[in-house]
Design an enzyme around this catalytic site. Sequence first.
Site, short mmCIF file in Angstrom:
data_model
loop_
_atom_site.label_atom_id
_atom_site.label_comp_id
_atom_site.label_asym_id
_atom_site.label_seq_id
_atom_site.Cartn_x
_atom_site.Cartn_y
_atom_site.Cartn_z
CG ASP A 36 -0.07 1.92 6.70
OD1 ASP A 36 1.07 1.47 6.49
OD2 ASP A 36 -0.45 3.04 6.32
CD GLU A 78 -2.14 1.31 2.99
OE1 GLU A 78 -2.05 0.30 3.72
OE2 GLU A 78 -2.67 2.36 3.35
CG ASP A 110 -7.48 4.87 6.49
OD1 ASP A 110 -8.72 4.69 6.64
OD2 ASP A 110 -6.93 5.98 6.43
CG ASP A 127 -3.87 2.57 9.66
OD1 ASP A 127 -4.12 1.76 8.73
OD2 ASP A 127 -3.47 3.72 9.47
#
Length: 658
Positions: free
Chosen positions: A519, A440, A523, A521
Amino acid sequence: MDEVKDQEELKPKAGEYGASNIQALEGLEAVRKRPGMYIGSTDTKGLHHLVWEVVDNSIDEHLAGYCTEIETIIHPDNSISVKDDGRGIPTDMHKKLKKSALEVVMTVLHAGGKFDKDTYKVSGGLHGVGVSCVNALSVHLKAEVHREGKAFVQEYGRGKPLGEVAVVGTSEKTGTIITFRPDPEIFETLEYKYDILANRMRELAFLNKGLTLKLTDEREIDENGEFRSEYFHSEGGLKEFVEFIDASKQGLIDEPIHVMGKEENVEVEVALHYNTSFTETIYSYVNNINTREGGTHVNGFRRAVNRLFKQYGEDNGFFKKLKFNISGEDFREGLTAIISVKVPEPQFKGQTKGELGNSEVTGIVSRCVGEVLGHYLEEHPRAAKKIIDKVILAATARHAARKARELVQRKNVLTGSGLPGKLADCSSRSPEESELFLVEGDSAGGTAKQGRDRNFQAILPLRGKILNVEKALEHKIYENEEIKNMFTALGVTIEENDDGERILNMEKLRYHKIVIMCDADVDGSHIVTLILTFFFRYMRPLVENGFVYIAQPPLYMVKKGKQFRYCWTEEERRAAVAAYASGENDTSVKIQRYKGLGEMNAEQLWETTMDPDTRILQQVSIDDAREADRVFSMLMGDDVPPRRAFIEANAKYAKVDV
Ligand code: 0RA
C-alpha cells in the site's frame, strides 16, 4: 582588468608546485561524446558525480594540509558552487603549452596536477577523471582563484575558454571557487538532490576529521527567510562515524576501539564497536572512496579480529566447554567497523571496481589492528569477556540455525515441487523473463492474481507484517511461514562456507524480477522497509544483482465523466485537475485518493502497477537496502531517543519512506 600575459611575473618559485608539473594528456571532445565513460552515467548519479569531482579536488588540498573548509552551494537554477580555502589552483604559465596552469587544469583531461606519489590523490581513485570533465559537461563554468594576493577568473562554455585568465582584483585569502551549470544536452535530469549531497558530505566529514563541509541550498528558504544549510564536521572521525551508525543499537562495550597506524606509506584508520545485534556491519574506504566489495584492507581487518579473539579465548580457557567449532563469522556478530586506508597507488578490482586489490595492504591492516586490539584485550578484561560470551552465543545460534535451515531445505526436496501453496506461479520457466510479486495481504494478493499476466508474472501474498527480523534469532527466521515461502518460491538456499559465512545459493533462482508491492501509505512503507531489511540481511546478492524492485501504485485518480487520469505525485494531480476543470469550481472533477492496493480492481492494478508498458518500478539499490536496514533498526529497535529524533527530523523535510 589586467590580463595575465606576463610570463616572467608568473614563474613558479623554487619548490612550489609549478605549472610544469601538470601534464597535458587528452582533449575534452571525447568526454562530451562519451560522457558515460568518464562519469559513469548521465542520469542523476552522473549529475551528482560532477559535484564529487570538484569536491574531491578540494579534499586533496585538505589532505595536503592546506584546506579547512569546503562550501557547496546549490543555486536556484541548479548550478553549483564549490568553494575552498586551499592554496588555489596555480595560475602561472605552463611552459610547454604556453597557457595558464589554471586553463590547463580546467581544459586538459587528467591534468589535475598532482602526479607525485607523496600526496594522496583522492581524485586518482575510482572516478577521479578531473575537474576538466566537469568543465566539458557544463554549459558554463567559472573558475575563481585567490592566490598570491590576487583574484583570478576564467570562464568557459562547454569546456572551451571564453577568454584569458584575468586578474579581477586583489585578495588576502587563498582558495578556489568553481561554479558550474551542468549541460542539459548531456544530462537527463538537472535537479540536484539535497539528501544525496548531504549524506555523502556527512560521510566525508567523518572520513576527514577536522575538515568542515558546508552545504547550502538556495532553492529552499525556511520560515526565517534563510537558505537551508548544514555543516558537516567531525573531530572524532571514524570513532564518531561508528557511533553514528550504531546510534540506535545497544552497545556491548563502552566505547569504540580506535586504530591509527602507518606502514610503507599506507595510512590505516579503523574504528570498531560491538553491539548486541546479530549482524556484522563493515564500511570500508580507500582514499575516501567507498569500497563496496571490500578487498585486501577488509581481509586484513577480519584476519586480525579473528586471530586476536581466538587466541584470547583459547588462552583463557573460554572455549573449553563448546561442542562445536567456532568459525570466523562468529567473532564478528554484532560488530560494526569502519576501515579507512590511504594508499598512494590503489589498484581496484571486481565487477564494479569496488574492491581493493593491493596485496601488501592485508598484512599492514592486520598488523595495525592486531597491535591495538591486543593491548585493548589486556587492558579491558571485562569488555573482552563480554565479546567472547557473544562469540560463543553466535556459534551456538549458528549451529541451531544450520539445523533449522537444513530441516527446511531438506523438507523442500522431499515434498514434490516444493513450491508454497500460496504461490500463484507463472507458466514461464525462464528466470530472465519471470517476475515474482510479493504482495502485502491476501486480498490485494487476490486482485493481483486476477490482474496479472500469468505467462510471466507470479504472485506470492505475504500476510501482515513478516517476522521482525531485527529481534528474531536466526533459526526462528527459517521457521517463519512467510519467510520459508519466500525462500522456496524464489528457489534460493543459504549455505555456509568454511568461515561460517552464509552464502546465498542462487543457482536455482526462479525469477530475475522480484517486485515488492505494498500500500502507498505509512503502514505499506513500513512493510517495504521490513522486506528490504530482510533482503539486505539474508538475500543481499539479489539486491546487488539488481533483481529487487518496488512497485509504485498511483496515489490518485482524477476523473471527469468518462475521462480519467492516474497520478503519482501532487504535481500530476494538480495538472490533471487543471486540465479537466472548466472553471474555478468545476464540481464534475472528482479526485479519488488510493490509500491501499485494495481500492483498485484487477484491471486498474494491472494498468497502473503491473503492466510492463505503463508501470513505474523503482529498482532497489544496495544503498536503498542498507538505508532501509538502518532506518528499520532505528524504528524497531529498543532505543527510543534516536527514533524520536529521526521521526522529528524527517517530519520537517521528507517522507519516512525508502
Ligand atoms: C594543482 C596544484 C595545486 C593545487 C591544485 C591543483 C588545486 C586544485 C583544486 C581544485 C579545487 N580546489 C583546488 N585547489 C587546489 C598545488 C598548488 C601549490 O603548490 O600552491
